[in-house]
Every structure is written in structure tokens, then in C-alpha cells.
Write an enzyme that holds these catalytic residues in place. Structure first.
Site, PDB file in Angstrom:
ATOM      1  N   GLY A   1      -7.068  -1.386   9.747  1.00  0.00           N
ATOM      2  CA  GLY A   1      -8.033  -1.998   8.830  1.00  0.00           C
ATOM      3  C   GLY A   1      -7.531  -2.051   7.396  1.00  0.00           C
ATOM      4  N   ARG A   2      -6.228  -1.997   7.219  1.00  0.00           N
ATOM      5  CA  ARG A   2      -5.626  -2.033   5.876  1.00  0.00           C
ATOM      6  C   ARG A   2      -6.062  -0.863   4.997  1.00  0.00           C
ATOM      7  NH1 ARG A   2      -6.031  -5.080   2.300  1.00  0.00           N
ATOM      8  NH2 ARG A   2      -3.901  -5.425   1.667  1.00  0.00           N
ATOM      9  N   LEU A   3      -6.570   0.179   5.615  1.00  0.00           N
ATOM     10  CA  LEU A   3      -7.035   1.325   4.822  1.00  0.00           C
ATOM     11  C   LEU A   3      -5.890   2.330   4.681  1.00  0.00           C
ATOM     12  CD1 LEU A   3     -10.596   1.464   6.346  1.00  0.00           C
ATOM     13  CD2 LEU A   3      -9.943   0.705   4.066  1.00  0.00           C
ATOM     14  N   HIS A   4      -4.807   1.833   4.123  1.00  0.00           N
ATOM     15  CA  HIS A   4      -3.601   2.639   4.008  1.00  0.00           C
ATOM     16  C   HIS A   4      -3.752   3.700   2.917  1.00  0.00           C
ATOM     17  CE1 HIS A   4      -2.351  -0.784   6.241  1.00  0.00           C
ATOM     18  NE2 HIS A   4      -2.329  -1.592   5.192  1.00  0.00           N
TER      19      HIS A   4
END
Ligand SMILES: Cc1cc2nc3c(=O)[nH]c(=O)nc-3n(C[C@H](O)[C@H](O)[C@H](O)COP(=O)(O)O)c2cc1C
Length: 200
Positions: A178-181
């Protein structure tokens, strides 16, 4: 995967070394391969892969190349660089930025002497980044130099040696769904490092 989690008090070089070791142990292909970005004095960027070849005594990452190559000439006019490691299977990325200087001739001699003989011969004959008539011609030059030298050591060409990047900033990136890097940035301030968590 036993990757060390970045902490505000972490020393970025030690953190990098722990990540690099973990990447190697996990079977990443050539974890030492890194993209090297440079820019001309008027701001035109270029990027290519090089290999991390250890660190200076000050802890500055080193790579070796032809000083007359495109990257070499660019660095002589604008001695700053950015390095990027991408260990894809592990969803890890490390960025390093800072000024660049040549390593000592003694350090270049020592690394050159450690290379396979064919790599030494190739470095000696290849006018890296300049047009050549053909690949066969290069191979013939390698053969000719090998024959001329016999058993003598291949001298390190004056135009070939190392550069070291003095890190002013490091970023350690951990990929998540979810691009929650996670992005951990260390920026040098005097003898210490400022620490920041950056939005992905
Ligand atoms: C995985 C990989 C590692 C490389 N390592 C080096 C290196 O350590 N030194 C080097 O001069 N070129 C290395 N090269 C070749 C460079 O990417 C590049 O083609 C060459 O240095 C010329 O770049 P330039 O014209 O921008 O100077 C490597 C290429 C690859 C794909």
C-alpha cells in the site's frame, strides 16, 4: 529477514554494514552493485552502475573506475555524487549523498593489485567511455599487453583509481504494501547525525 531497525541513535555506517551483510546472507545477486549518479557543473545528470569496494578509514564508501571516463570527468568538474542500492527481493533501498574525492594512490594501487589479471589488463587498455573501432581490437590490445608484460605485474594506469563519497546524508527505505513504506533519514550535522522519519 534479520534486518536491523533504524533508530535515532543509530550510526548510519554501522546500520548500512548490518543491512549489507543481511542482504548478502539472503542471497541477493551482487548486493554491492550500486547506481552512481553524477551531474555536470551545469546540472546535467547521468547515472550508471558501479561496485562498492569497501570503505576508507573514515568510513566513506569507495568505488574504482577510469578517471578519464564520462563519470570521472564529470566528478572532476563537480565532485558530488549520489549512490543508490536496491535489494529488490528484500524491498530495501539505501541512498547516500555527498562530496567525492579521489582515494590515495596507495589505496588505488592496493585495490588494483588485488584484481584478477585480466581485469587489470582490461583497465589498462580500455579508454573507458570513448568510441573505439571494435571489440576485437580491444581484445587484441589486451593480448598484446599481456605478451609484452610476460610475467611482470600489470602497472596501475595513472588514469585508473578509486573515488570515495563522504556521506552527508543516508536514507534507509523499507518497502511495505500500500505504499506505506518506512523511510529513515540521517543528515550530518557536525560530528552528529540528525534523524528524521520521512513520509513515503
Ligand atoms: C553491475 C555493474 C557493475 C559495474 N561496476 C563498475 C565499476 O565498479 N567501475 C566502473 O568503472 N564501471 C562499472 N560498471 C560499468 C559502468 O556501469 C559504466 O558502463 C562504465 O563505468 C562507464 O560509465 P561512464 O561512461 O558514465 O563513465 C558496472 C556495470 C554494471 C552493470
Amino acid at each position: 529477514m534479520p534486518f536491523t531497525q533504524p533508530q535515532p541513535q543509530s550510526e548510519p555506517l554501522a546500520l548500512f554494514e548490518a543491512w549489507f551483510q543481511a542482504a548478502g546472507e539472503s542471497g541477493v545477486t551482487m548486493p554491492e552493485a550500486m547506481a552512481l549518479a553524477t551531474a555536470t557543473a551545469d546540472g546535467r545528470p547521468s547515472v550508471r552502475m558501479v561496485l562498492l569496494k569497501g570503505f576508507t578509514a573514515e568510513g566513506h564508501p569507495r568505488f574504482f573506475t577510469n578517471y578519464e571516463s564520462r563519470k570521472g570527468q564529470t566528478l572532476e568538474h563537480n565532485p558530488r555524487a549520489a549512490l543508490l542500492f536496491w535489494w529488490g527481493d528484500l524491498a530495501r533501498q539505501v541512498r547516500i549523498e555527498g562530496p567525492v574525492r579521489r582515494v590515495s594512490p596507495a589505496a588505488s594501487d592496493a585495490y588494483f593489485a588485488s584484481r584478477p589479471r585480466l581485469s587489470q589488463l582490461g583497465a589498462a587498455v580500455s579508454p573507458q567511455s570513448r568510441p573505439i573501432a571494435g571489440h576485437d581490437g580491444l581484445l587484441r590490445q589486451v593480448d598484446a599487453l599481456a605478451a609484452a608484460l610476460g610475467d611482470a605485474p600489470v602497472p596501475r594506469p595513472a588514469h585508473w583509481g578509486g573515488y570515495a563519497v563522504e556521506p552527508e546524508s543516508w536514507e534507509f527505505w523499507i518497502g511495505h504494501d500500500g505504499r506505506l513504506h518506512e523511510r529513515y533519514q540521517y543528515t550530518r550535522r557536525g560530528d552528529a547525525w540528525d534523524f528524521a522519519l520521512l513520509a513515503p
